[in-house]
Design a protein around this motif. Sequence first.
Motif, PDB file in Angstrom:
ATOM      1  N   LEU A 154      15.149 -46.992 -13.654  1.00  0.00           N
ATOM      2  CA  LEU A 154      14.590 -46.056 -12.684  1.00  0.00           C
ATOM      3  C   LEU A 154      13.516 -45.238 -13.409  1.00  0.00           C
ATOM      4  O   LEU A 154      13.574 -45.073 -14.630  1.00  0.00           O
ATOM      5  N   LEU A 155      12.567 -44.726 -12.662  1.00  0.00           N
ATOM      6  CA  LEU A 155      11.551 -43.867 -13.281  1.00  0.00           C
ATOM      7  C   LEU A 155      12.183 -42.513 -13.607  1.00  0.00           C
ATOM      8  O   LEU A 155      13.288 -42.202 -13.143  1.00  0.00           O
ATOM      9  N   ALA A 156      11.464 -41.720 -14.394  1.00  0.00           N
ATOM     10  CA  ALA A 156      12.026 -40.454 -14.879  1.00  0.00           C
ATOM     11  C   ALA A 156      12.502 -39.547 -13.742  1.00  0.00           C
ATOM     12  O   ALA A 156      13.481 -38.814 -13.878  1.00  0.00           O
ATOM     13  N   PRO A 188      20.620 -39.891 -10.306  1.00  0.00           N
ATOM     14  CA  PRO A 188      21.164 -39.641  -8.972  1.00  0.00           C
ATOM     15  C   PRO A 188      21.855 -40.884  -8.414  1.00  0.00           C
ATOM     16  O   PRO A 188      21.522 -42.008  -8.784  1.00  0.00           O
ATOM     17  N   THR A 189      22.824 -40.652  -7.544  1.00  0.00           N
ATOM     18  CA  THR A 189      23.456 -41.749  -6.817  1.00  0.00           C
ATOM     19  C   THR A 189      22.505 -42.194  -5.715  1.00  0.00           C
ATOM     20  O   THR A 189      21.719 -41.396  -5.214  1.00  0.00           O
ATOM     21  N   LEU A 190      22.569 -43.486  -5.367  1.00  0.00           N
ATOM     22  CA  LEU A 190      21.653 -43.988  -4.338  1.00  0.00           C
ATOM     23  C   LEU A 190      22.280 -43.843  -2.954  1.00  0.00           C
ATOM     24  O   LEU A 190      23.434 -44.207  -2.754  1.00  0.00           O
ATOM     25  N   SER A 191      21.490 -43.343  -2.010  1.00  0.00           N
ATOM     26  CA  SER A 191      21.972 -43.314  -0.628  1.00  0.00           C
ATOM     27  C   SER A 191      21.925 -44.735  -0.088  1.00  0.00           C
ATOM     28  O   SER A 191      21.187 -45.588  -0.595  1.00  0.00           O
ATOM     29  N   VAL A 192      22.697 -44.999   0.962  1.00  0.00           N
ATOM     30  CA  VAL A 192      22.674 -46.325   1.577  1.00  0.00           C
ATOM     31  C   VAL A 192      21.259 -46.619   2.081  1.00  0.00           C
ATOM     32  O   VAL A 192      20.755 -47.737   1.964  1.00  0.00           O
TER      33      VAL A 192
END
Length: 435
Positions: A154-156, A188-192
């Motif tokens: 993932l990017l920063a 961060p956690t990914l949203s659906v």
Amino acid sequence: MITTELEQLYESMGISKEVISYGEGILEELKDRFDAIDAVTEYNQAKVIHAMQECKVSEACLLGTTGYGYNDLGRDTLEEVYAHIFHAEDALVRPQITCGTHALALALMSNLRPGDELLSPVGKPYDTLEEVIGIRPSKGSLAEYGITYAQVDLLADGSFDWDGIRAAINERTKLVTIQRSKGYQTRPTLSVCRIGELISFIKEIKTDVICMVDNCYGEFVETIEPTDVGADMVVGSLIKNPGGGLAPIGGYIAGKKECVENAAYRLTSPGLGKEVGASLGIMSKFYQGLFMSPTVTSSALKGAIFAANLYERMGYAVIPNGTESRHDIIQAITFGSPEGVIAFCKGIQAGAPVDSFVTPEPWDMPGYDAQVIMAAGAFVSGSSIELSADGPMKPPYAVYFQGGLTWQHAKFGILKTVQSCLDAGLIDKEFKRIK
Ligand SMILES: *Cc1c(COP(=O)(O)O)cnc(C)c1O
């Protein structure tokens, strides 16, 4: 509302008046968020009941088979129920799947062939998958079978590296693994919804690539699941959200028929697939646990939000932060010191219904590359849908906290952690961080 009676009881259980009132102050601000969680819970409870009714769950389903387990009504119906909930073609839900890592390994090993490449477009996967993939050399890994691995971080700022992902997809890319939850990372956690965007992007580049989502800790946090936004497979553990605290073992894979079939032939044997696998006496716990799962998940979510706000106010970095929307039940709190991680875990342990008198210590846990400290006084050993905390003993010294079969227990355990941090001299009388 804390009555004098309850305050006295809490005090007799080692929580001071000051800690109780600090907690109550924070809780007053969280009312709207808790209402929003209750609305999601009501939807998901209905979704589960609907599935059970549509699939005609009967009393006979709660019994078990032995031996080969041919024509196991309970097992086959439960798999239909899971498929219904996830809006998937098929599902494999078995006590013979020993844990989440096993379910993920099964999904990967059964759907990849020598010469294929596995891609993670969301950075490093969960620690135990490093050995499954062969990132850390391990017996029986995908790498040993000539299956290669590519990763795009993932990017920063936590966003997807679209260009990097496009460049990484090649003619050998067969399966993409997307981890919904943060695991032992401070991303961060990914949203659906974001998972859906990622899957659309990938399928536009290569339509036939299999998109698998590691759904651990994410089930029933939102009203939709990754299979509602294009995932070909979702994979998880029954001693996390979908087992509702009652399942004593198990894992699931739900998704496209072909993917699930491949996994079944790998779990049992070519030629046998889903036809064998006795459910013994476990089905009633799987059904009842699934039925409880939406409310249990919401208790855990409320606990996570409560902890985030308590510790953020003290001056610790918390992920997600106190106001952010939630896509899994994990709360990370960065203490920056081993003492903080240990004090927090001691508090969770001291708040447990089982083994409250033991003191957690860091240990060398199989599958992890640093020592890990774990606090869990659980009815099901190692169950992390029950109130639990763990953290690897390495910088940034973050503790990952999750679970709570009831909101009231989650609240109690979290108050115990605050008391523990206070007693260890990590915070001052104003509840501000000292170190
Ligand atoms: C827990 C977890 C796993 C592994 O599950 P185990 O049951 O501990 O083997 C994999 N991925 C994620 C994101 C998890 O949270």
